[in-house]
Scaffold this active site. Structure first.
Site, PDB file in Angstrom:
ATOM      1  N   HIS A   1       4.077   1.492   2.317  1.00 52.52           N
ATOM      2  CA  HIS A   1       5.303   0.832   1.842  1.00 52.52           C
ATOM      3  C   HIS A   1       5.934   1.656   0.721  1.00 52.52           C
ATOM      4  CE1 HIS A   1       2.614  -2.585   3.153  1.00 52.52           C
ATOM      5  NE2 HIS A   1       3.646  -2.722   3.969  1.00 52.52           N
TER       6      HIS A   1
ATOM      7  N   LYS B   1      -3.221  -2.623   5.747  1.00 54.05           N
ATOM      8  CA  LYS B   1      -4.102  -3.523   5.013  1.00 54.05           C
ATOM      9  C   LYS B   1      -4.983  -4.291   5.987  1.00 54.05           C
ATOM     10  CE  LYS B   1      -3.878  -3.267   0.556  1.00 54.05           C
ATOM     11  NZ  LYS B   1      -2.959  -3.786  -0.423  1.00 54.05           N
TER      12      LYS B   1
ATOM     13  N   HIS C   1       0.866  -1.187   0.000  1.00 56.53           N
ATOM     14  CA  HIS C   1       0.000   0.000   0.000  1.00 56.53           C
ATOM     15  C   HIS C   1       0.902   1.236   0.000  1.00 56.53           C
ATOM     16  CE1 HIS C   1       0.756   0.627   4.278  1.00 56.53           C
ATOM     17  NE2 HIS C   1       0.266  -0.581   4.579  1.00 56.53           N
TER      18      HIS C   1
ATOM     19  N   CYS D   1       3.156  -8.167  14.354  1.00 57.13           N
ATOM     20  CA  CYS D   1       4.492  -7.584  14.544  1.00 57.13           C
ATOM     21  C   CYS D   1       5.583  -8.650  14.476  1.00 57.13           C
ATOM     22  CB  CYS D   1       4.625  -6.901  15.904  1.00 57.13           C
ATOM     23  SG  CYS D   1       3.599  -5.459  16.139  1.00 57.13           S
TER      24      CYS D   1
ATOM     25  N   CYS E   1      -2.392  -5.796  20.813  1.00 53.15           N
ATOM     26  CA  CYS E   1      -1.193  -5.123  20.316  1.00 53.15           C
ATOM     27  C   CYS E   1      -1.580  -3.680  19.999  1.00 53.15           C
ATOM     28  CB  CYS E   1      -0.700  -5.830  19.054  1.00 53.15           C
ATOM     29  SG  CYS E   1       0.445  -4.807  18.107  1.00 53.15           S
TER      30      CYS E   1
ATOM     31  N   HIS F   1      -1.422  -3.169  15.947  1.00 54.86           N
ATOM     32  CA  HIS F   1      -2.380  -3.870  15.088  1.00 54.86           C
ATOM     33  C   HIS F   1      -3.810  -3.875  15.627  1.00 54.86           C
ATOM     34  CE1 HIS F   1       1.449  -5.330  13.462  1.00 54.86           C
ATOM     35  NE2 HIS F   1       0.785  -5.342  12.324  1.00 54.86           N
TER      36      HIS F   1
ATOM     37  N   LYS G   1      -2.348   4.358  11.986  1.00 49.19           N
ATOM     38  CA  LYS G   1      -1.433   3.907  10.940  1.00 49.19           C
ATOM     39  C   LYS G   1      -2.220   3.220   9.825  1.00 49.19           C
ATOM     40  CE  LYS G   1       2.511   0.784  10.309  1.00 49.19           C
ATOM     41  NZ  LYS G   1       2.127  -0.612  10.074  1.00 49.19           N
TER      42      LYS G   1
ATOM     43  N   CYS H   1       2.644 -11.034  19.328  1.00 48.41           N
ATOM     44  CA  CYS H   1       1.791 -10.470  18.266  1.00 48.41           C
ATOM     45  C   CYS H   1       2.295 -10.980  16.934  1.00 48.41           C
ATOM     46  CB  CYS H   1       1.812  -8.942  18.282  1.00 48.41           C
ATOM     47  SG  CYS H   1       1.008  -8.252  16.801  1.00 48.41           S
TER      48      CYS H   1
HETATM   49  O1  ME8 Z   1       7.826  -4.721   9.212  1.00 50.64           O
HETATM   50  N1  ME8 Z   1       3.087   4.638   6.940  1.00 50.64           N
HETATM   51  O2  ME8 Z   1       7.455  -5.405   7.058  1.00 50.64           O
HETATM   52  P1  ME8 Z   1       6.114  -4.654   6.682  1.00 50.64           P
HETATM   53  C1  ME8 Z   1       4.376   4.703   6.610  1.00 50.64           C
HETATM   54  N2  ME8 Z   1       9.177  -7.362   7.300  1.00 50.64           N
HETATM   55  N3  ME8 Z   1       5.140   3.628   6.331  1.00 50.64           N
HETATM   56  C2  ME8 Z   1       4.542   2.436   6.383  1.00 50.64           C
HETATM   57  C3  ME8 Z   1       3.182   2.282   6.717  1.00 50.64           C
HETATM   58  C4  ME8 Z   1       2.443   3.464   7.000  1.00 50.64           C
HETATM   59  N4  ME8 Z   1       1.160   3.432   7.307  1.00 50.64           N
HETATM   60  N5  ME8 Z   1       2.877   0.984   6.667  1.00 50.64           N
HETATM   61  C5  ME8 Z   1       4.018   0.325   6.316  1.00 50.64           C
HETATM   62  C6  ME8 Z   1       8.087  -5.419   8.252  1.00 50.64           C
HETATM   63  N6  ME8 Z   1       5.025   1.205   6.134  1.00 50.64           N
HETATM   64  C7  ME8 Z   1       9.290  -6.350   8.287  1.00 50.64           C
HETATM   65  C8  ME8 Z   1      10.542  -5.525   8.072  1.00 50.64           C
HETATM   66  S1  ME8 Z   1      13.202  -5.252   7.825  1.00 50.64           S
HETATM   67  C9  ME8 Z   1      14.520  -6.173   8.221  1.00 50.64           C
HETATM   68  C10 ME8 Z   1      11.836  -6.296   8.137  1.00 50.64           C
HETATM   69  C11 ME8 Z   1       6.395   0.893   5.723  1.00 50.64           C
HETATM   70  O3  ME8 Z   1       5.662  -5.251   5.397  1.00 50.64           O
HETATM   71  C12 ME8 Z   1       7.387   1.345   6.788  1.00 50.64           C
HETATM   72  O4  ME8 Z   1       8.669   1.436   6.210  1.00 50.64           O
HETATM   73  O5  ME8 Z   1       5.182  -4.650   7.816  1.00 50.64           O
HETATM   74  C13 ME8 Z   1       7.349   0.186   7.739  1.00 50.64           C
HETATM   75  O6  ME8 Z   1       8.476   0.154   8.609  1.00 50.64           O
HETATM   76  C14 ME8 Z   1       7.358  -0.976   6.764  1.00 50.64           C
HETATM   77  O7  ME8 Z   1       6.541  -0.513   5.662  1.00 50.64           O
HETATM   78  C15 ME8 Z   1       6.796  -2.245   7.369  1.00 50.64           C
HETATM   79  O8  ME8 Z   1       6.596  -3.184   6.354  1.00 50.64           O
END
Ligand code: ME8
Length: 541
Positions: free
Chosen positions: A25, A314, A22, A134, A156, A159, A311, A131
């Site tokens: 990301h 999805k 989304h 997370c 959490c 979430h 936040k 969680c």
């Molecule tokens: O946490 N606003 O992956 P993830 C801004 N796999 N940025 C956002 C966001 C939002 N509402 N939602 C997601 C993970 N992001 C792990 C990471 S790294 C070694 C492992 C962005 O798919 C932001 O960068 O949940 C957040 O930290 C990341 O997507 C989390 O992606």
């Protein structure tokens, strides 16, 4: 052989493949792309890594719910969603790591075995609230009380879903032993965690003391097997964090990969959202300390895109797909909007009204129209061939000074990772050039005696010629400055300015000379071309 230049190495988080991307990301990835394109525009050696996090319970459960194996699920999501979105966003990453790749898994196992051999890992048991969203054991103090359907349950806070009590016989990493060294790191290197609010949060967290970290799971098998006990798989975060090092050749025996590691590691910037700050600013440096590896220079935690004050996610059905916005506005406008309007490090939100207003006001009228007006006048008065300017007056000198300041301010902002300030600095030149044309009024100059010859063509060396050349030079600076931010429009502008023939490729234009006026030679072919940012009503007409 001379030692290769150390690359500026920047990473995004690797995203979970449980769902499609989304705009949250996309926000991180675009910011990373703007920063790395900026460093490339400085003519530095750059390495930009992004990728996907494919192990763990979250992905496993999604795959099970969809009746496929987790590997099939990950393959499908990577190919249909995560890789295509990079194209949609116009992102120029150098590598894409998947944690199910052999290059990653082998290096992870070597890293683990090394830590085990050094006595950094021991066997124990753990019970606590977990969680899955997370992928993290929570401390009781982290949780919030549920209401309504979740009455009586602990949730959490990120979430909003109930945590699960997990109890396991696991392997543990001796993380508690690193608390003092971590505190010393934050004190000696205040730049290690940014912005300051993130640093303060991490410092106070670690000052409360650290627990050892449970790093294996034996109740499911979707993960990297623990090398000395294959009935356990590695905890997904321990596996995921290592991607930053395995992708550039950690523990590889291949000479080329070894050389890459030497040239690339340590990372200059790990860009993350604030949700995953502690993993990057606490666990990750502790892992590297245990292994005796150099630490990354900066972990920068940006804020969240919010929907209704929460936040965007999805799982809460508040995610907007990047293509929903890009289909209407294009990738440049998407990049511009998010980089300009949200102070990098703070939270922000997206609104269609604001996006439309800024698109029409700043991109179509402010910038696109500036380029087409200037090119149209060069077409009309000089047959599309850049004239020879006359002596500059105060107005021209003042505009050149704005350009010099814009570059200096934008450069300094990028070094502070204040991307929004860099975009604003560049925009001072757009505004000043519009102001310059409003003041000098070349369309009126064309009516002054001596500005046109008998056939009605502009003459070299006159005020009309000077103003149009000056505006063209400002546009040339803007093409270079905007290349990292709005690369498609910058390339289109470079083309309509006819700059490639005399000056070479846009990517090869160094930033430090971007503000020097007077580089496009007389006779350069300037064409009006299509609008860089067509007004919205024109698009739908
Ligand atoms: O946490 N606003 O992956 P993830 C801004 N796999 N940025 C956002 C966001 C939002 N509402 N939602 C997601 C993970 N992001 C792990 C990471 S790294 C070694 C492992 C962005 O798919 C932001 O960068 O949940 C957040 O930290 C990341 O997507 C989390 O992606």
């Amino acid at each position: 052989m001379p030692e290769a230049e150390k690359s500026f190495y920047l990473t995004t988080p690797i995203y979970y493949v449980n769902d499609a991307p989304h705009i949250g990301h996309a926000y991180t990835t675009v910011a990373a792309d703007v920063l790395t394109r900026w460093h490339r525009q400085r003519q530095e050696s750059v390495w930009f890594l992004t990728g996907t996090d494919e192990h763990g319970q979250k992905v496993l459960r999604t795959a099970e719910a969809n009746g496929v194996t987790p590997q099939d699920w990950a393959d499908r999501l990577v190919e249909t969603a995560w890789k295509p979105v990079l194209k949609t966003l116009d992102v120029r990453n150098d590598d894409f790591i998947r944690t199910t790749q052999e290059r990653h898994e082998t290096s992870v196992q070597a890293f683990l075995q090394d830590l085990y051999d050094k006595g950094e890992i021991y066997e124990g048991s753990y019970e606590g609230p977990y969680c899955v969203g997370c992928e993290e054991y929570k401390l009781p103090g982290d949780l919030v009380d549920g209401t309504g359907d979740h009455e009586g349950l602990k949730l959490c806070p990120i979430h909003g879903t109930p945590v699960e009590m997990l109890s396991e016989q696991n392997y543990f990493f001796k993380m508690s032993a690193y608390a003092d060294r971590l505190i010393a790191l934050y004190e000696e290197h205040p730049e290690f965690v940014q912005p300051a609010s993130a640093r303060n949060e991490v410092v106070s967290f670690v000052k409360q003391g650290l627990q050892d970290l449970s790093i294996s799971r034996s109740t499911f098998d979707w993960g990297v097997p623990i090398p000395w006990n294959s009935s356990h798989v590695l905890y997904v975060w321990f596996d995921a964090l290592l991607n930053y090092a395995t992708a550039v050749g950690l523990d590889s025996s291949d000479p080329e990969r070894k050389e890459q590691f030497a040239r690339t590691w340590p990372a200059d910037v790990h860009l993350v959202g604030k949700d995953i700050l502690r993993f990057h600013a606490v666990i990750w440096p502790a892992m590297l300390m245990a292994a005796g590896l150099p630490l990354p220079k900066t972990v920068f935690a940006h804020g969240w895109l919010l929907v209704g004050g929460e936040k965007m996610s999805k799982s809460k059905l508040t995610g907007i797909a990047p293509s929903d916005i890009i289909d209407t506005f294009g990738s440049d406008a998407f990049r511009y909007y998010f980089m300009r309007t949200i102070a990098f490090g703070g939270d922000g939100s997206f609104s269609w009204e604001d996006m439309s207003a800024r698109y029409n006001g700043e991109l179509a009228n402010g910038f696109g129209n500036l380029a087409s007006r200037t090119a149209a006048m060069i077409g009309k008065y000089f047959g599309g061939s850049l004239p020879t300017p006359g002596e500059p007056t105060e107005a021209e000198t003042a505009l050149a000074q704005v350009a010099t300041k814009a570059v200096a301010d934008a450069e300094a902002a990028i070094d502070r990772l204040a991307i929004h300030e860099a975009v604003s600095a560049v925009w001072t030149l757009v505004d000043a050039t519009n102001g310059y044309l409003a003041d000098t009024q070349p369309w009126k100059l064309a009516k002054e005696p001596g500005e046109l010859d008998e056939a009605g063509a502009g003459v070299d060396g006159g005020r009309l010629a000077t103003t149009l050349v000056t505006a063209t030079e400002a546009l040339r600076s803007l093409a270079v400055l905007l290349n990292p931010i709005t690369p498609k429009a910058a390339a289109a502008l470079w083309e309509l300015l006819g700059a490639e023939a005399p000056l070479g490729a846009l990517d090869a234009q160094p930033l430090d000379s971007a503000a020097t006026f007077g580089v496009l030679p007389a006779g350069t072919t300037v064409t009006k071309g299509a609008s860089l940012f067509p007004r919205l009503e024109e698009q739908t007409a």
